[in-house]
Design an enzyme around this catalytic site. Structure first.
Site, mmCIF file in Angstrom:
data_model
loop_
_atom_site.group_PDB
_atom_site.id
_atom_site.type_symbol
_atom_site.label_atom_id
_atom_site.label_comp_id
_atom_site.label_asym_id
_atom_site.label_seq_id
_atom_site.Cartn_x
_atom_site.Cartn_y
_atom_site.Cartn_z
ATOM 1 N N LYS A 62 0.830 -1.226 0.000
ATOM 2 C CA LYS A 62 0.000 0.000 0.000
ATOM 3 C C LYS A 62 0.860 1.271 0.000
ATOM 4 O O LYS A 62 0.755 2.115 0.885
ATOM 5 C CB LYS A 62 -0.970 0.000 1.183
ATOM 6 C CG LYS A 62 -2.019 -1.101 1.101
ATOM 7 C CD LYS A 62 -3.126 -0.917 2.111
ATOM 8 C CE LYS A 62 -4.200 -1.989 2.005
ATOM 9 N NZ LYS A 62 -3.762 -3.323 2.467
ATOM 10 N N GLN A 185 -14.521 -8.380 10.199
ATOM 11 C CA GLN A 185 -15.065 -7.929 8.922
ATOM 12 C C GLN A 185 -16.545 -7.630 9.116
ATOM 13 O O GLN A 185 -17.239 -8.340 9.830
ATOM 14 C CB GLN A 185 -14.911 -9.025 7.852
ATOM 15 C CG GLN A 185 -13.488 -9.465 7.602
ATOM 16 C CD GLN A 185 -12.756 -8.521 6.658
ATOM 17 O OE1 GLN A 185 -13.198 -7.408 6.420
ATOM 18 N NE2 GLN A 185 -11.630 -8.961 6.147
HETATM 19 O O1 C5P Z 1 -8.467 -12.890 7.621
HETATM 20 P P1 C5P Z 1 -9.218 -12.137 6.564
HETATM 21 O O2 C5P Z 1 -9.871 -13.023 5.528
HETATM 22 O O3 C5P Z 1 -10.154 -11.102 7.125
HETATM 23 O O4 C5P Z 1 -8.024 -11.384 5.812
HETATM 24 C C1 C5P Z 1 -8.253 -10.619 4.743
HETATM 25 C C2 C5P Z 1 -6.979 -9.937 4.283
HETATM 26 O O5 C5P Z 1 -7.409 -8.854 3.469
HETATM 27 C C3 C5P Z 1 -6.095 -9.318 5.360
HETATM 28 O O6 C5P Z 1 -4.740 -9.421 4.911
HETATM 29 C C4 C5P Z 1 -6.528 -7.892 5.429
HETATM 30 O O7 C5P Z 1 -5.483 -7.008 5.736
HETATM 31 C C5 C5P Z 1 -6.975 -7.617 3.999
HETATM 32 N N1 C5P Z 1 -8.019 -6.600 3.903
HETATM 33 C C6 C5P Z 1 -9.263 -6.702 4.470
HETATM 34 N N2 C5P Z 1 -10.209 -5.756 4.320
HETATM 35 C C7 C5P Z 1 -9.937 -4.709 3.600
HETATM 36 C C8 C5P Z 1 -8.701 -4.564 2.999
HETATM 37 C C9 C5P Z 1 -7.759 -5.536 3.167
HETATM 38 O O8 C5P Z 1 -9.560 -7.659 5.133
HETATM 39 N N3 C5P Z 1 -10.877 -3.824 3.424
#
Ligand code: C5P
Length: 231
Positions: A62, A185
């Site tokens: 990023k 999330q």
């Molecule tokens: O464990 P999880 O499936 O939530 O991980 C998703 C990955 O995507 C992590 O590396 C996180 O930093 C990234 N990410 C996210 N949501 C966002 C942007 C990036 O979960 N909006």
């Protein structure tokens, strides 16, 4: 065909990252390495991971700085040949162009609006837009400046897919299989729905990596199950 799953290697432990790759190689062709891993192990760590087989990296750094500085940063990691390298779309056209020019063979990937930013927060920052409207204009601006891929929320994929050509990869985190924990999330979609909405790749972390606590075999099966749910 390349698997649509990008597995997030969110760990600060090299041996763990290697074990995750070993366990998921049948279902994953691209691994996401982020700041947690890269700031600790750097290029040497990435080269160590590369020894595990023939796959590609999504280098999630990023980048966000003035064009000259970003150009230098991209040149520094060019030899690692990541398939994707992220920059913040809000860095603007000249910054994205500088990144693309510094490594034409790498898909410069513009991160639109972080899903941690909601509309009230955007307003506090002086941005009078909705996350969706901002994400779509950042996406089109980034593509015009040379970005080859876009990171966006699954809820924004369909709108962005209508505005950019098919050769632009749309990559979405924030996906959760119907049977899994939301963890931190919030605005999520299932992997299948995200792909149907127009995503090229989905970034998956804990819905797969947490299974390693049970066993490598459980993790292998979970990755295969999610891949199967998409195809
Ligand atoms: O464990 P999880 O499936 O939530 O991980 C998703 C990955 O995507 C992590 O590396 C996180 O930093 C990234 N990410 C996210 N949501 C966002 C942007 C990036 O979960 N909006």
């Amino acid at each position: 065909m390349t698997s649509p799953i990008i597995l997030a290697l969110d760990t600060d432990d090299l041996a763990t990252a290697i074990s995750w790759i070993e366990a998921t190689r049948e279902s994953v062709d691209i691994y996401k390495v982020g700041l947690e891993f890269f700031l600790k192990f750097g290029s040497a760590g990435l080269q160590e991971l590369s020894k595990q087989g023939n796959f590609q990296f999504f280098l999630d750094l990023k980048l966000h700085d003035i064009p000259n500085t970003v150009s230098g940063a991209v040149a520094s990691i060019r030899d690692l040949k990541p398939r994707f390298l992220t920059v913040h779309a809000s860095g603007g056209s000249a910054m994205i162009r500088a990144a693309a020019d510094a490594a034409p063979e790498v898909a410069i990937t513009a991160v639109t609006v972080l899903t941690s930013l909601d509309e009230p927060e955007l307003h506090k920052m002086g941005i009078n837009s909705t996350p969706l409207a901002l994400a779509t204009s950042l996406a089109t601006n980034s593509v015009s400046a040379g970005a080859k891929a876009i990171v966006c929320s699954p809820l924004e994929v369909a709108a962005i897919r209508e505005l950019v050509s098919e050769d632009i990869a749309l990559i979405t985190p924030g996906v959760r299989p119907a049977d899994s924990n939301l963890e931190d999330q919030s605005r999520v979609m299932t992997p299948r729905d995200a792909i149907r909405a127009g995503a090229t790749f989905i970034v998956v972390g804990r819905p797969i990596t947490s299974y390693f606590n049970k066993s490598a075999q459980a993790m292998r099966e979970r990755a295969a199950e999610i891949k199967e749910s998409i195809s």
